[in-house]
Design a protein around this motif. Structure first.
Motif, PDB file in Angstrom:
ATOM      1  N   ALA A  14       0.831  -1.204   0.000  1.00 10.81           N
ATOM      2  CA  ALA A  14       0.000   0.000   0.000  1.00 10.81           C
ATOM      3  C   ALA A  14       0.866   1.255   0.000  1.00 10.81           C
ATOM      4  CB  ALA A  14      -0.955  -0.020   1.201  1.00 10.81           C
ATOM      5  N   LEU A  15       1.741   1.345  -0.997  1.00  8.89           N
ATOM      6  CA  LEU A  15       2.563   2.536  -1.167  1.00  8.89           C
ATOM      7  C   LEU A  15       1.726   3.627  -1.818  1.00  8.89           C
ATOM      8  CD1 LEU A  15       5.759   0.763  -2.515  1.00  8.89           C
ATOM      9  CD2 LEU A  15       5.542   1.898  -0.294  1.00  8.89           C
ATOM     10  N   GLY A  16       2.045   4.869  -1.507  1.00 10.60           N
ATOM     11  CA  GLY A  16       1.361   5.985  -2.137  1.00 10.60           C
ATOM     12  C   GLY A  16       1.722   6.086  -3.609  1.00 10.60           C
ATOM     13  N   THR A  17       0.966   6.875  -4.337  1.00 10.96           N
ATOM     14  CA  THR A  17       1.141   7.022  -5.784  1.00 10.96           C
ATOM     15  C   THR A  17       2.580   7.319  -6.172  1.00 10.96           C
ATOM     16  OG1 THR A  17      -1.124   7.820  -5.988  1.00 10.96           O
ATOM     17  CG2 THR A  17       0.367   8.334  -7.814  1.00 10.96           C
ATOM     18  N   TRP A  18       3.259   8.171  -5.432  1.00  8.73           N
ATOM     19  CA  TRP A  18       4.612   8.595  -5.795  1.00  8.73           C
ATOM     20  C   TRP A  18       5.680   7.984  -4.893  1.00  8.73           C
ATOM     21  CZ3 TRP A  18       3.952  10.262 -10.363  1.00  8.73           C
ATOM     22  CH2 TRP A  18       2.809  10.968 -10.697  1.00  8.73           C
ATOM     23  N   GLN A  19       5.344   6.909  -4.190  1.00 11.26           N
ATOM     24  CA  GLN A  19       6.302   6.303  -3.273  1.00 11.26           C
ATOM     25  C   GLN A  19       6.943   5.054  -3.859  1.00 11.26           C
ATOM     26  OE1 GLN A  19       3.840   5.763   0.263  1.00 11.26           O
ATOM     27  NE2 GLN A  19       4.990   7.386   1.270  1.00 11.26           N
ATOM     28  N   GLY A  20       8.221   4.883  -3.569  1.00 11.25           N
ATOM     29  CA  GLY A  20       8.953   3.688  -3.941  1.00 11.25           C
ATOM     30  C   GLY A  20       9.939   3.337  -2.845  1.00 11.25           C
ATOM     31  N   ILE A  21      10.375   2.085  -2.826  1.00  9.88           N
ATOM     32  CA  ILE A  21      11.347   1.611  -1.846  1.00  9.88           C
ATOM     33  C   ILE A  21      12.741   1.791  -2.431  1.00  9.88           C
ATOM     34  CG2 ILE A  21      12.161  -0.383  -0.529  1.00  9.88           C
ATOM     35  CD1 ILE A  21       9.252  -1.486  -0.755  1.00  9.88           C
ATOM     36  N   TYR A  22      13.620   2.392  -1.651  1.00 18.01           N
ATOM     37  CA  TYR A  22      14.995   2.628  -2.069  1.00 18.01           C
ATOM     38  C   TYR A  22      15.959   1.734  -1.297  1.00 18.01           C
ATOM     39  CZ  TYR A  22      14.013   7.481  -3.760  1.00 18.01           C
ATOM     40  OH  TYR A  22      13.567   8.601  -4.396  1.00 18.01           O
ATOM     41  N   LEU A  23      16.958   1.215  -2.004  1.00 22.65           N
ATOM     42  CA  LEU A  23      18.182   0.752  -1.376  1.00 22.65           C
ATOM     43  C   LEU A  23      19.101   1.962  -1.332  1.00 22.65           C
ATOM     44  CD1 LEU A  23      20.340  -1.290  -0.392  1.00 22.65           C
ATOM     45  CD2 LEU A  23      20.976  -1.552  -2.799  1.00 22.65           C
ATOM     46  N   CYS A  24      19.582   2.277  -0.167  1.00 25.36           N
ATOM     47  CA  CYS A  24      20.527   3.372   0.003  1.00 25.36           C
ATOM     48  C   CYS A  24      21.904   2.739   0.156  1.00 25.36           C
ATOM     49  CB  CYS A  24      20.176   4.197   1.232  1.00 25.36           C
ATOM     50  SG  CYS A  24      18.433   4.674   1.301  1.00 25.36           S
ATOM     51  N   GLU A  25      22.659   2.717  -0.913  1.00 27.49           N
ATOM     52  CA  GLU A  25      23.990   2.098  -0.903  1.00 27.49           C
ATOM     53  C   GLU A  25      25.015   3.179  -0.602  1.00 27.49           C
ATOM     54  OE1 GLU A  25      26.768   0.102  -0.349  1.00 27.49           O
ATOM     55  OE2 GLU A  25      25.311  -1.281  -1.250  1.00 27.49           O
TER      56      GLU A  25
END
Length: 136
Positions: free
Chosen positions: A109-120
């Motif tokens: 249930a992510l918002g329209t403009w949300q994504g999951i990031y890997l922060c390397e």
């Protein structure tokens, strides 16, 4: 009920990388409702949720974190693994190593403009191990 699985992300160069689709491919069929917790088993990378449409956001994240937590500071004593190591640990602590996403209608249930990031945060961090825990 709880389901848990582990998987590896491929190696990414230093930066903020949108990995939502990679995460979704590793998950089993999701329940109608529940929670997903993602945990990265590393001290020099992190996970966060943010803007998924404009790639300049990821560039600005990288530049801002490098400005806030620079390399090659004379006060760092943990330096044996390279100039990017201690800053990577600090950045990981600021961002965090886990996140929780609600599950609704068998989808994240992510918002329209949300994504999951890997922060390397390392120049050459290598593959990253994650644990996904789903609560029904």
């Amino acid at each position: 009920m709880v389901k848990q699985n582990s998987f590896c992300l491929p190696a990414f160069r230093r930066g903020f990388h949108l990995i939502t689709s990679l995460i979704e491919k590793e998950l089993p069929e999701l329940p109608e409702e529940g929670l997903l917790n993602l945990f990265i088993q590393h001290t020099s990378a992190g996970l966060t949720i943010n803007e998924n449409a404009d790639p300049s956001v990821r560039t600005d994240f990288e530049r801002s974190f490098n400005h806030l937590i620079p390399e090659n500071q004379s006060y760092y004593t943990h330096v044996l693994e390279g100039s990017d190591d201690m800053p990577a640990h600090l950045k990981s602590s600021v961002i965090g190593v886990s996140l929780t996403v609600p599950i609704r209608n068998k989808k994240l249930a992510l918002g329209t403009w949300q994504g999951i990031y890997l922060c390397e945060f390392r120049d050459y961090g290598g593959p990253r191990k994650l644990i996904a825990t789903i609560w029904y």
